[in-house]
Design an enzyme around this catalytic site. Structure first.
Site, PDB file in Angstrom:
ATOM      1  N   GLU A   1       0.810  -1.219   0.000  1.00  0.00           N
ATOM      2  CA  GLU A   1       0.000   0.000   0.000  1.00  0.00           C
ATOM      3  C   GLU A   1       0.846   1.274   0.000  1.00  0.00           C
ATOM      4  OE1 GLU A   1      -2.732  -0.586   3.242  1.00  0.00           O
ATOM      5  OE2 GLU A   1      -3.836  -2.138   2.168  1.00  0.00           O
TER       6      GLU A   1
ATOM      7  N   GLU B   1      -5.412  -8.421  -1.357  1.00  0.00           N
ATOM      8  CA  GLU B   1      -5.827  -8.298   0.043  1.00  0.00           C
ATOM      9  C   GLU B   1      -7.291  -7.907   0.042  1.00  0.00           C
ATOM     10  OE1 GLU B   1      -3.195  -6.371   2.885  1.00  0.00           O
ATOM     11  OE2 GLU B   1      -4.942  -5.468   3.869  1.00  0.00           O
TER      12      GLU B   1
END
Length: 651
Positions: free
Chosen positions: A176, A258
């Protein structure tokens, strides 16, 4: 749904009154299924390794054993860096360029246990942070995009093979975080030079625009050769963004690398059937139907971290009281099993037999590479009445008997029927608010192991750290930054607990000072004490009544929400109350004469509103405060070496 999938689905589905007709055509086009897995990262699996047997093996069986529970087909783990990555810090295997220890932490162990149960499991790695020594500076900001980080990641993959006989199939870039094209190419070149089969996934939740990497791939042939998979996070939370044409044009597999059974934002929902299980039934089907995503990885496999940390209840099952051996096999395990026990990576989706039911619900169909077997996963979660569906077999698909499994509010992964096709057609009436698997395969099963009852954390609690192996973390302690490991004591014989990280790692997100916590969030009146030896200029601290330790509540929070007694080597001390979204309140402070080359004993005790701080058995302060009425305890320090011994918590 994409225009392509929509047109194919409608061509294979006809609704007649209350009946829907589906053609299961083995020659249908479709993407290749890459499996369903979970992401062990952010210290989410910390407490699992502390479970006693046989419960620890039972939990692992429910997660990874084929034909038993979730039967996970993939496992992604964090490459640890001794830095907080959500619910704690995971140890680094290389704290310096010359340090190397693959026994630290628990991800190596978890990968080994998963592979032991399923030798075909697909293993993947991804960094969240990195040790200080690998970093570089880019535009005034510290980054892990460097040649040394390429070395670090490559070494982790080599180590997995050399020390544990594990093959790492995929590696990500930086969780991220905005990607760096030159780093991606350099990592790919190193894998190629080292003859590693590991392929690169990019870019795991790139902030701003997760799909921007697709446009870069289309413009850069070298980048296209470096990236094998496009992976994004939580693709359909809060509605999500449809898969763009650019992503499809790359011809790369597309993954939800995810994900969660969550509607978007806010606390994670219960993982039992009425909530998380039903949502996850949607997620697995819709990730393919609406996004052409061929793999889904859930963070996390098991909730094995304390409830007062960030994002509680993220796991497919629940196991965070190792002292009791208790665990909870939640509905998300069986929602997962409805796909993983009926289709394997390498099977192909049948686009013409995958789509939405006319009145709420969805279904995906898959076949084996040799067309010998096929399965359909069908959900009617939002349907209000039964729905009859007729399946006609074509294109080389056949079946002597079709086995049907069901999960809903009254059934949990039950084999409910065997249907024999007549003239290549079978029909079945599906209940509303249910999840089904129809299959020609056998070997499915439902684990029967039962856990003992839950128990509160034992009190009194004591640890002199003599039973913990040197270089390892004691049971039940969960490091939230830095690394607290057992070392030889300084200035006395025996073992002690030492915070060993002095160079701040490259962070991923929130960056609290090092502390390690355990205990029971329900504790009210108790005392916590420990011997302390200063090995640097870093302070020593003990905390009590920790009622929240979510590092995301306030990014600048150095400490959890608690009472804290901190003593510096020069004798300066303070007792404070820390609360999220509120200024730190100093309850008492002062200076005392101490010999920082000797051991000293710190103690905090709580009785109602009365808080007492003591040093070497003598009171430093006694105050009244109602800021925290209950909670866990912790040992803490700054970013340098300090030792603790003879930890004792008593009512």
């Amino acid at each position: 749904m994409s225009a392509l999938l929509l047109s194919l689905s409608l061509s294979g589905v006809v609704a007649n009154g209350q009946q829907t007709n589906v053609v299961l055509d083995g020659t249908s086009t479709g993407r290749v299924f890459d499996g369903i897995g979970a992401v062990s990262a952010g210290a989410s699996s910390r407490l699992l390794i502390d479970y006693p047997e046989p419960q620890r093996s039972q939990i692992l069986d429910y997660l990874f054993k084929p034909g038993y529970g979730a039967a996970l087909q993939r496992l992604k783990v964090e490459i640890g860096a001794d830095v907080n990555s959500t619910d704690g810090s995971e140890p680094s295997h290389m704290r310096t360029a010359t340090d190397h220890d693959s026994t630290r932490g628990y991800e190596w162990w978890l990968m080994t246990e998963a592979h032991k149960r399923n030798p075909q499991i697909i293993l993947e790695v991804l960094p969240w942070g990195a040790p200080k020594w690998v970093g570089s500076n880019s535009g005034g900001k510290e980054t892990l995009y460097s040649t040394k980080m390429v070395d670090y990641v490559t070494d982790f993959i080599h180590t997995a093979k050399r020390d544990y006989s594990l093959d790492i199939a995929y590696a990500g870039i930086w969780n991220e975080t905005a990607y760096d094209l030159n780093y991606i190419k350099e990592l790919h070149s190193r894998f190629k030079a080292d003859h590693l089969p590991t392929r690169i996934v990019c870019c795991d939740g790139n902030p701003g625009d997760q799909w921007s990497i697709a446009n870069d791939i289309l413009k850069d042939a070298n980048l296209a050769a470096s990236i094998d998979i496009i992976g994004l996070h939580y693709p359909f939370w809060d509605g999500g963004v449809p898969t763009p044409d650019a992503a499809r044009k790359t011809d790369k597999p597309l993954w939800s690398s995810e994900d969660q059974p969550n509607g978007g934002g806010g606390p994670f929902v219960s993982r039992n059937w009425p909530n998380g299980g039903r949502i996850l039934a949607h997620v697995y089907n819709n990730n393919y139907l609406h996004g052409s995503l061929t793999a889904t990885e859930i963070w996390s496999p098991v909730t094995s971290y304390y409830d007062n940390l960030a994002a509680p209840n993220s796991g497919l099952m629940y196991a965070n009281t190792p002292w009791s051996g208790h665990y909870d096999v939640q509905g998300t395990i069986w929602a997962t099993a409805h796909t993983t026990q009926f289709a394997q990576p390498g099977w192909q989706y049948l686009d013409s037999a995958s789509g939405n039911l006319p009145e709420k619900g969805s279904y995906v169909s898959l076949r084996s590479p040799n067309r010998k077997d096929w399965s359909v996963v069908l959900e009617t979660i939002d349907a209000k009445s039964p729905r009859t569906v007729s399946f006609r077999l074509a294109g080389g698909l056949d079946a002597e008997v079709v086995h049907i499994w069901e999960t809903n509010g009254s059934r949990t992964f039950e084999h409910v029927a065997d249907v024999k096709p007549v003239n290549g057609t079978l029909s079945y009436t599906f209940d509303p608010d249910s999840l089904y698997s129809l299959t020609t395969t056998i070997g499915q099963g439902k684990g029967s192991a039962k856990p003992p009852a839950a128990k509160q954390f034992p009190l009194p609690y004591a640890d002199n750290f003599e039973k913990t192996k040197l270089g390892h973390t004691p049971k039940y302690l969960a490091d939230q930054d830095g690394a607290f490991e057992v070392r030889d004591c300084n200035g006395r014989s025996g073992h002690c607990l030492e915070q060993v990280i002095s160079d701040k790692p490259i962070p991923w997100g929130p960056f609290p000072d090092p502390f390690t916590l355990t205990g029971d969030v329900g504790w009210t009146d108790y005392s916590v004490a420990a011997d302390v030896r200063f090995l640097s200029e870093a302070p020593a601290a003990i905390m009590g009544r920790i009622d929240a330790a979510d590092v995301f509540w306030e990014d600048k929070a150095r400490l959890p929400s608690a009472y804290v007694l901190q003593v510096k080597p020069d004798g300066t001390w303070e007792m404070v109350s820390t609360q999220y979204k509120k200024p730190t309140e100093t309850l008492a402070s002062g200076h005392t004469t101490i010999d920082h080359n000797q051991w000293h004993r710190l103690e905090l005790s709580f009785h109602g509103k009365q808080i007492t701080a003591s040093l070497d058995g003598k009171p430093l302060a006694m105050v009244e405060s109602s800021a925290h009425s209950h909670g866990m305890f912790a040992l803490a320090t700054g970013w340098d070496h300090i030792q603790f011994d003879n930890l004792l918590v008593k009512p």
